[in-house]
Motif scaffolding. Structure first.
Motif, mmCIF file in Angstrom:
data_model
loop_
_atom_site.group_PDB
_atom_site.id
_atom_site.type_symbol
_atom_site.label_atom_id
_atom_site.label_comp_id
_atom_site.label_asym_id
_atom_site.label_seq_id
_atom_site.Cartn_x
_atom_site.Cartn_y
_atom_site.Cartn_z
ATOM 1 N N GLU A 105 0.706 -1.231 0.172
ATOM 2 C CA GLU A 105 -0.179 0.165 0.128
ATOM 3 C C GLU A 105 0.672 1.515 0.585
ATOM 4 O OE1 GLU A 105 -4.214 -1.654 2.400
ATOM 5 O OE2 GLU A 105 -2.115 -0.572 3.649
ATOM 6 N N ASN A 106 0.293 2.000 -0.257
ATOM 7 C CA ASN A 106 1.330 3.935 -0.766
ATOM 8 C C ASN A 106 0.293 5.138 -0.142
ATOM 9 O OD1 ASN A 106 2.095 5.832 -3.534
ATOM 10 N ND2 ASN A 106 2.670 5.853 -1.445
ATOM 11 N N TRP A 107 -0.134 5.171 1.178
ATOM 12 C CA TRP A 107 -1.277 5.941 1.181
ATOM 13 C C TRP A 107 0.091 7.096 1.228
ATOM 14 C CZ3 TRP A 107 -5.114 5.156 4.102
ATOM 15 C CH2 TRP A 107 -5.952 3.783 3.858
ATOM 16 N N TYR A 108 -1.374 8.345 0.582
ATOM 17 C CA TYR A 108 -1.228 9.781 0.290
ATOM 18 C C TYR A 108 -2.347 10.518 1.368
ATOM 19 C CZ TYR A 108 -4.985 9.440 -3.517
ATOM 20 O OH TYR A 108 -5.791 9.179 -4.104
ATOM 21 N N CYS A 109 -1.696 11.717 0.620
ATOM 22 C CA CYS A 109 -3.154 12.813 1.251
ATOM 23 C C CYS A 109 -3.306 14.100 0.168
ATOM 24 C CB CYS A 109 -3.073 13.321 2.500
ATOM 25 S SG CYS A 109 -3.897 14.283 2.927
ATOM 26 N N ASP A 110 -4.096 14.370 -0.288
ATOM 27 C CA ASP A 110 -4.802 15.140 -1.369
ATOM 28 C C ASP A 110 -4.365 16.386 -0.348
ATOM 29 O OD1 ASP A 110 -4.906 17.102 -3.163
ATOM 30 O OD2 ASP A 110 -6.982 16.145 -3.709
ATOM 31 N N THR A 111 -2.985 17.433 -0.610
ATOM 32 C CA THR A 111 -3.619 18.977 0.537
ATOM 33 C C THR A 111 -3.622 19.591 -0.552
ATOM 34 O OG1 THR A 111 -0.194 18.967 -0.086
ATOM 35 C CG2 THR A 111 -2.010 17.434 2.355
ATOM 36 N N ASP A 112 -3.733 20.282 -1.898
ATOM 37 C CA ASP A 112 -3.605 21.786 -3.025
ATOM 38 C C ASP A 112 -4.957 22.820 -1.318
ATOM 39 O OD1 ASP A 112 -2.582 22.467 -4.525
ATOM 40 O OD2 ASP A 112 -4.653 21.952 -6.065
ATOM 41 N N GLY A 113 -3.954 23.731 -1.734
ATOM 42 C CA GLY A 113 -4.473 24.764 -1.607
ATOM 43 C C GLY A 113 -4.602 24.420 0.018
ATOM 44 N N LEU A 114 -4.006 23.481 0.803
ATOM 45 C CA LEU A 114 -4.492 22.880 2.619
ATOM 46 C C LEU A 114 -3.797 24.777 3.201
ATOM 47 C CD1 LEU A 114 -5.580 19.409 3.146
ATOM 48 C CD2 LEU A 114 -7.461 21.469 3.096
ATOM 49 N N SER A 115 -3.844 24.889 4.041
ATOM 50 C CA SER A 115 -2.722 25.428 5.041
ATOM 51 C C SER A 115 -2.489 24.114 5.662
ATOM 52 C CB SER A 115 -3.045 26.407 5.713
ATOM 53 O OG SER A 115 -4.360 26.406 6.556
ATOM 54 N N PHE A 116 -1.822 23.828 7.105
ATOM 55 C CA PHE A 116 -1.172 22.981 7.973
ATOM 56 C C PHE A 116 -2.586 23.270 8.944
ATOM 57 C CE2 PHE A 116 -0.548 22.335 12.152
ATOM 58 C CZ PHE A 116 -0.183 20.847 12.062
ATOM 59 N N GLU A 117 -3.368 24.673 9.416
ATOM 60 C CA GLU A 117 -3.629 24.942 10.119
ATOM 61 C C GLU A 117 -5.364 23.921 9.430
ATOM 62 O OE1 GLU A 117 -6.460 27.886 12.760
ATOM 63 O OE2 GLU A 117 -4.884 28.597 11.009
#
Length: 338
Positions: free
Chosen positions: A164-176
């Motif tokens: 498995e290869n876990w990932y997260c789409d973070t386009d446009g997200l701030s850390f908060e």
């Protein structure tokens, strides 16, 4: 038939095979340098680092380059021969995160380029009894095209699951915004442990984009005191970090506990994508959740400083990755016999 013989002659002369990276013309390798190929695990610099510092002695490189009508490289397939059993393998090992054929600029359809490579490999004598190509992303179109190309040359194809290869789409997200979406259990644990440790100890976190002998020494000290087995190739990670630093894609985070290196993480940030490549913590500090505290700060750096569109937790199904990620790719292999 004469037509088939003409096709085979054209194929043989359209594909060049090299026995080492040093044999490949520099201007060919420049076509897949990191400057133009921002997936680090498909670029020339990665393959050189892997071959020079993390390659078993029983494997010998075999690099296929398909050329277009004017002799310019259009498709690369980095392979190696396993001298123990004569298997042709994709040039990869346990340090690899992803493998694929490389394509350059203006080429014929990818299916045509891969078919030409597969035909060349099928024409080699003695014929390969087995071709093993691991670390392929199942969702990428080129993976299916590669399997189809070998199947068309008479190989029996078996696709098998690897990781498995876990990932997260973070386009446009701030850390908060990102952190707000994480499980309450994770956030509460980090908050509680960090508050407690800071009351009695000095905790500092530094994130580096360059590397020094001292930082490498800190990494090695942490790794030696972690739960992980000793590195099979002890010179690989120092070379890897130096290579990434030179390319401007290294993010090396180190957490110090009362001045002692306690946790470290090596991330690669390229093409607005961060890959969490390797991590370790000194087991003496495990009860303080030093790894999770460091991960949180590395995430903040990736999102608020590097503004990445995706964070990738590498290969593996470890349960803790699901606290930080939300999607999963599948890494597969192709086992072609014939």
């Amino acid at each position: 038939s004469l037509v088939r013989e003409a096709e085979e002659y054209a194929t043989a002369h359209a594909v060049t095979c090299y026995a080492s990276l040093d044999e490949v013309p520099a201007h060919h390798l420049s076509r897949i340098s990191h400057q133009v190929q921002d997936n680090f695990f498909l670029c020339a610099e990665w393959y050189r680092c892997l071959v020079e510092y993390g390659f078993p002695k029983n494997l010998k490189p075999r690099i296929y380059i398909g050329n277009n009508a004017i002799g310019e490289p259009e498709c690369f397939l980095f392979c190696a021969v396993d001298e123990r059993d004569g298997t042709l393998r994709g040039l990869s090992n346990f340090y690899t995160m992803e493998f694929a054929a490389n394509f350059t600029g203006d080429i014929e359809p990818e299916s045509v380029a891969l078919r030409r490579l597969a035909r060349h490999i099928a024409m080699e004598r003695p014929r390969w009894r087995r071709i093993l190509i691991p670390f392929l992303r199942m969702d990428r179109r080129a993976t299916g095209l590669l399997a189809d190309a070998f199947a068309a040359e008479g190989f029996v194809i078996n696709r098998y699951f690897q990781f498995e290869n876990w990932y997260c789409d973070t386009d446009g997200l701030s850390f908060e915004e990102y952190y707000r979406q994480r499980p309450s259990r994770l956030k509460n644990t980090i908050k509680r442990k960090e508050k407690k440790v800071r009351q009695a100890h000095d905790i500092s976190i530094r994130i580096h984009e360059q590397v020094s002998d001292r930082l490498i020494s800190d990494w090695q000290a942490i790794y030696a005191n972690s739960w992980k087995e000793p590195e099979q190739f002890p010179n690989f990670m120092p070379a890897f970090m130096r290579t990434c630093a030179k390319l401007g894609i290294l993010r090396l985070g180190v957490l110090y506990f009362d001045g002692a290196p306690a946790a470290a993480q090596v991330w690669i940030t390229s093409g607005r994508r961060s890959i969490i490549y390797k991590l370790a913590y000194d087991e003496r500090f495990a009860d303080w959740s030093v790894g999770s505290i460091l991960t949180r700060d590395m995430m903040r750096f990736a999102l608020d400083r590097d503004a990445v569109r995706e964070i990738d937790y590498g290969v593996g199904s470890e349960a803790y990755k699901r606290d930080w990620m939300i999607g999963c790719h599948y890494i597969v292999g192709i086992d072609a016999s014939g």
